[in-house]
Scaffold this motif. Structure first.
Motif, mmCIF file in Angstrom:
data_model
loop_
_atom_site.group_PDB
_atom_site.id
_atom_site.type_symbol
_atom_site.label_atom_id
_atom_site.label_comp_id
_atom_site.label_asym_id
_atom_site.label_seq_id
_atom_site.Cartn_x
_atom_site.Cartn_y
_atom_site.Cartn_z
ATOM 1 N N TYR A 1 43.402 35.148 49.844
ATOM 2 C CA TYR A 1 43.262 35.445 48.310
ATOM 3 C C TYR A 1 43.658 37.402 47.886
ATOM 4 O O TYR A 1 44.519 37.304 47.210
ATOM 5 C CB TYR A 1 42.150 34.810 48.065
ATOM 6 C CG TYR A 1 42.491 33.703 47.306
ATOM 7 C CD1 TYR A 1 43.123 33.330 46.375
ATOM 8 C CD2 TYR A 1 42.355 32.711 48.710
ATOM 9 C CE1 TYR A 1 43.482 31.738 46.508
ATOM 10 C CE2 TYR A 1 42.792 30.894 48.209
ATOM 11 C CZ TYR A 1 43.054 30.941 46.943
ATOM 12 O OH TYR A 1 43.374 29.045 47.071
ATOM 13 N N GLY B 1 42.427 30.308 40.524
ATOM 14 C CA GLY B 1 42.249 31.458 40.202
ATOM 15 C C GLY B 1 42.179 32.309 41.591
ATOM 16 O O GLY B 1 41.816 31.811 42.523
ATOM 17 N N ARG B 2 41.775 33.629 41.476
ATOM 18 C CA ARG B 2 41.789 33.965 42.657
ATOM 19 C C ARG B 2 40.195 34.759 42.031
ATOM 20 O O ARG B 2 39.381 34.978 43.258
ATOM 21 C CB ARG B 2 42.354 35.881 43.096
ATOM 22 C CG ARG B 2 43.831 35.498 43.269
ATOM 23 C CD ARG B 2 44.698 36.861 43.764
ATOM 24 N NE ARG B 2 46.148 36.461 43.338
ATOM 25 C CZ ARG B 2 46.561 36.582 42.530
ATOM 26 N NH1 ARG B 2 46.845 37.248 41.520
ATOM 27 N NH2 ARG B 2 48.289 35.863 43.084
ATOM 28 N N GLY C 1 42.241 26.166 36.601
ATOM 29 C CA GLY C 1 43.427 27.253 37.424
ATOM 30 C C GLY C 1 44.488 27.949 36.738
ATOM 31 O O GLY C 1 44.789 28.782 37.644
ATOM 32 N N ARG D 1 40.734 34.916 33.558
ATOM 33 C CA ARG D 1 39.183 33.537 34.462
ATOM 34 C C ARG D 1 40.664 32.542 34.238
ATOM 35 O O ARG D 1 40.438 32.361 33.164
ATOM 36 C CB ARG D 1 38.299 33.671 32.900
ATOM 37 C CG ARG D 1 37.072 34.738 32.932
ATOM 38 C CD ARG D 1 36.119 34.454 31.935
ATOM 39 N NE ARG D 1 35.550 35.739 32.055
ATOM 40 C CZ ARG D 1 34.052 36.283 32.505
ATOM 41 N NH1 ARG D 1 33.426 35.475 33.555
ATOM 42 N NH2 ARG D 1 33.920 37.740 32.272
ATOM 43 N N PRO D 2 39.854 31.404 35.152
ATOM 44 C CA PRO D 2 40.475 30.409 35.611
ATOM 45 C C PRO D 2 40.167 29.224 34.209
ATOM 46 O O PRO D 2 38.729 29.516 33.807
ATOM 47 C CB PRO D 2 40.113 30.112 36.646
ATOM 48 C CG PRO D 2 38.824 30.656 36.965
ATOM 49 C CD PRO D 2 39.381 32.074 36.351
ATOM 50 N N PRO E 1 47.011 29.095 43.747
ATOM 51 C CA PRO E 1 46.199 29.546 43.043
ATOM 52 C C PRO E 1 45.602 28.892 42.085
ATOM 53 O O PRO E 1 44.526 29.165 40.696
ATOM 54 C CB PRO E 1 47.055 30.418 41.902
ATOM 55 C CG PRO E 1 48.624 29.778 41.771
ATOM 56 C CD PRO E 1 48.030 28.424 43.227
ATOM 57 N N ARG E 2 45.037 27.478 42.300
ATOM 58 C CA ARG E 2 44.683 26.171 40.920
ATOM 59 C C ARG E 2 42.899 27.185 40.060
ATOM 60 O O ARG E 2 42.754 26.382 39.818
ATOM 61 C CB ARG E 2 44.350 25.338 42.247
ATOM 62 C CG ARG E 2 45.913 24.572 41.829
ATOM 63 C CD ARG E 2 45.569 22.977 42.326
ATOM 64 N NE ARG E 2 46.539 22.100 42.471
ATOM 65 C CZ ARG E 2 47.684 22.141 43.926
ATOM 66 N NH1 ARG E 2 47.830 23.564 45.160
ATOM 67 N NH2 ARG E 2 49.044 21.821 43.654
ATOM 68 N N PRO F 1 47.260 29.940 34.561
ATOM 69 C CA PRO F 1 45.931 30.886 33.975
ATOM 70 C C PRO F 1 46.824 31.146 32.747
ATOM 71 O O PRO F 1 47.211 30.564 31.971
ATOM 72 C CB PRO F 1 47.817 32.122 35.053
ATOM 73 C CG PRO F 1 48.462 30.909 35.002
ATOM 74 C CD PRO F 1 47.868 29.787 35.315
ATOM 75 N N GLU F 2 46.105 31.755 32.073
ATOM 76 C CA GLU F 2 45.542 32.499 30.635
ATOM 77 C C GLU F 2 46.541 32.948 30.287
ATOM 78 O O GLU F 2 47.048 33.617 30.499
ATOM 79 C CB GLU F 2 44.362 32.734 29.786
ATOM 80 C CG GLU F 2 44.683 33.179 28.182
ATOM 81 C CD GLU F 2 43.523 33.089 27.846
ATOM 82 O OE1 GLU F 2 43.068 33.351 26.474
ATOM 83 O OE2 GLU F 2 42.269 33.659 28.627
ATOM 84 N N LEU G 1 38.805 38.765 38.290
ATOM 85 C CA LEU G 1 38.941 38.475 37.032
ATOM 86 C C LEU G 1 40.316 39.215 35.810
ATOM 87 O O LEU G 1 40.654 38.986 35.261
ATOM 88 C CB LEU G 1 37.353 38.397 36.599
ATOM 89 C CG LEU G 1 36.756 37.550 36.830
ATOM 90 C CD1 LEU G 1 35.300 37.885 36.495
ATOM 91 C CD2 LEU G 1 37.104 36.371 36.739
ATOM 92 N N ALA H 1 44.099 39.185 36.977
ATOM 93 C CA ALA H 1 44.652 37.440 36.413
ATOM 94 C C ALA H 1 43.900 36.527 35.538
ATOM 95 O O ALA H 1 44.727 35.533 35.463
ATOM 96 C CB ALA H 1 44.365 37.083 37.836
#
Length: 446
Positions: free
Chosen positions: A304, A259-260, A407, A374-375, A256-257, A409-410, A369, A372
Motif C-alpha cells: 500500500y 482505501g490506503r 472504500g 477517506r474511505p 483499494p476497497r 473513492p469519493e 487520507l 486519496a
C-alpha cells in the motif's frame, strides 16, 4: 485472480531481482559474521553499506529512466548485480567482499528504480507491486530453505542474488527503450503533490529503519536468545515468508476497497506489536509467532505504501524517490539493530523500535487520507454541503444498487455548463411572459 494477459511479468521479475538483497539480509549478514573475520557490528555495517549503495542508485537515476531507456538501464543494473554479488561470493578477502557488495547493491537499486518507474505507469500500480512482492517473497523463502544445506560459507546467499539477476536478464528485451519526452524543461522538473511526497519521503526511512533493524538481527535472536539451530531458524524464516505470500495475495485481492489509510495506519500499529514479540522471544513458539505475524503484515503495508507513492506521480518519480528514501532506512537498519541489541539487549531494542513505528505511522496515514480521501462508510455517498445520499435514499425508498461499497473513492464535484436549446414549451414556464417566450428561438414552421 490476476489476468495473465495484463500482467507485467518483466517488471515483476525485475522487481524481484532488485528486492531480493534486502529480503535475504538476515542470512547475508549472519554468514558474513560467521564466514569472514568480522564482528557482528562490522557485518551489520557491510549490510548497511550494501543497502546504502542501493538507495544511492535510486536518487541518482530517479529522473533519468525515460531518458536512458528502461531496457538499457535494467540491463546495466542486472549486470552490476551479477558481477558484484558473484565476485563477493567467490572471494574471502574482506575488502573485495565489501567492494562486491557495494557494486551489487548499486545494481539492485538500479533494477528497483526501473521497476518502480514502470510500475507507476501501470493502470493498477498496487496490483503490479503486489505481484512483485509475491515473487520476491516466494524466491526468498526457497533460498532460506536451501541455503542451510549448502554449507556455512558467506557466498551462498550472495550467489543466489547474482544468479537471479542473470535469470532475469532475458526478460529485459520486453522493456521499452529510450522515450522521447515532448515536455518542456520546466514541466519535466515539476513534481505533483510536493508536500505529500516530501512528508512520505521523510517518514519512510524511519519506517524501513525499524523493519530492517529487527530483520537484520532476527537470525541472531533465533540462534542466541531463542536457542535454535540455523536449520530451525531457516524453517521459521521460510514459513514467515510463506505467510508473507498469503499477505500479498490478500492485499492484491482486497485492493483499494478499504482505501490506503486504514491498511497503512492500522497495519503499522500491528507490526509494532509483532516487533516487540519477536525481539523478546526466548523459545521456538514465541519466536515463530512473532516472525510469522510480522512477515504476514509487512508486505501488505509495504504494497500500500508503494501504491501510495506511485499514485502521487504517474511518471514514477515519487515512487522512486520514496523508495530510495526507504532504502536509506533499510541501509541503516542492520547497523542500528546491531548497536541497539549490543548495548540494550534484544527486548529493549524491540520496545524502542515499536515506539518509533507508532510515531511514524501518524504522518504516513495523514498522507494517505489527504491524497486519496477517506474511505466511505457502507452505503454512503457524500454530497457537497448536504446530507449523505444514502440517508436520503433510505428515507425515500430509492433503490440502493448504485451506491458504492466500502472504500469507494469519493468523486470530485465538477461544475459543467450546458447550453440547452430552448423549445416552444418554454413560454408556459417563463416568468418573463409571452413576449420573452416568443423571442426565444424555436422550431421553424417549415
Amino acid at each position: 485472480m490476476f489476468a495473465p494477459r495484463t500482467t507485467p511479468w518483466p517488471l515483476v521479475a525485475l522487481f524481484t531481482a532488485g528486492y531480493l538483497a534486502p529480503y535475504l539480509l538476515p542470512t547475508t549478514v549472519g554468514r558474513l559474521d560467521a564466514g569472514l573475520p568480522l564482528s557482528a557490528t562490522q557485518a551489520g555495517a557491510v549490510g548497511s553499506a550494501l543497502l546504502l549503495s542501493s538507495a544511492s542508485a535510486g536518487f541518482v537515476l530517479a529522473s533519468r529512466v525515460e531518458r536512458i531507456g528502461a531496457r538499457r538501464l535494467a540491463r546495466i543494473g542486472l549486470a552490476l548485480a551479477a558481477f558484484g554479488y558473484g565476485g563477493a561470493a567467490l572471494t574471502h578477502s574482506v575488502p573485495a567482499v565489501v567492494l562486491g557488495a557495494l557494486v551489487g547493491g548499486f545494481g539492485s537499486g538500479t533494477a528497483t528504480t526501473v521497476a518502480a518507474t514502470r510500475i507507476a505507469a501501470e493502470r493498477d500500480p498496487h496490483r503490479a507491486s503486489a505481484l512483485g512482492l509475491l515473487g520476491v517473497s516466494a524466491l526468498a523463502g526457497v533460498v532460506y530453505l536451501t541455503v542451510p544445506h549448502l554449507g556455512r560459507g558467506h557466498g551462498q546467499p550472495l550467489a543466489a542474488i547474482a544468479l537471479t539477476a542473470l535469470a532475469v536478464w532475458p526478460l529485459t528485451s520486453r522493456l521499452p527503450g529510450r522515450t522521447a519526452l515532448p515536455q518542456t524543461r520546466r514541466q519535466r522538473a515539476r513534481l505533483p503533490h510536493l508536500r505529500s511526497g516530501l512528508v512520505l519521503a521523510g517518514a519512510m526511512p524511519c519506517w524501513s529503519l525499524v523493519q530492517n533493524s529487527l530483520w537484520g538481527v532476527s537470525g541472531r535472536i533465533g540462534l542466541t536468545q531463542a536457542h535454535l539451530t540455523e536449520a530451525a531458524v531457516g524453517v521459521v524464516f521460510a514459513v514467515a515468508l510463506g505467510a508473507g505470500l498469503l499477505g500479498v495475495l490478500g492485499a492484491g485481492a482486497l485492493g483499494p476497497r478499504l482505501g490506503r489509510a486504514l491498511p497503512i495506519g492500522a497495519g503499522t500499529a500491528l507490526i509494532a506489536g509483532c516487533v516487540v514479540a519477536s525481539a523478546s522471544a526466548t523459545d521456538l513458539t514465541t519466536f515463530a509467532a512473532g516472525e510469522i505475524a510480522w512477515n504476514l503484515l509487512y508486505p501488505v503495508v509495504l504494497s500500500y505504501l508503494i501504491g501510495l507513492a506511485a499514485s502521487l506521480d504517474p511518471r514514477g518519480r515519487w515512487a522512486v524517490l520514496v523508495g530510495s528514501a526507504s532504502s536509506l532506512g533499510t541501509a541503516a537498519g542492520p547497523l542500528t539493530g546491531s548497536l541497539l541489541s549490543a548495548r540494550a539487549g534484544f527486548p529493549d531494542m524491540g520496545a524502542v523500535l515499536a515506539a518509533g513505528l507508532l510515531v511514524v505511522a501518524v504522518p504516513m496515514t495523514a498522507v494517505a487520507l489527504h491524497t486519496a480521501g477517506r474511505p466511505l462508510l457502507p452505503g454512503t455517498v457524500r454530497r457537497r454541503g448536504g446530507t449523505p445520499a444514502a440517508v436520503v435514499a433510505a428515507s425515500t425508498g430509492a433503490p440502493t444498487g448504485a451506491v458504492p461499497q466500502v472504500g469507494a473513492p469519493e468523486q470530485a464535484v465538477v461544475e459543467i455548463t450546458v447550453d440547452a436549446p430552448a423549445v416552444s414549451a418554454r413560454g408556459a414556464y417563463d416568468t418573463a411572459g409571452p413576449r420573452r417566450a416568443a423571442a426565444a428561438p424555436g422550431p421553424s414552421a417549415d
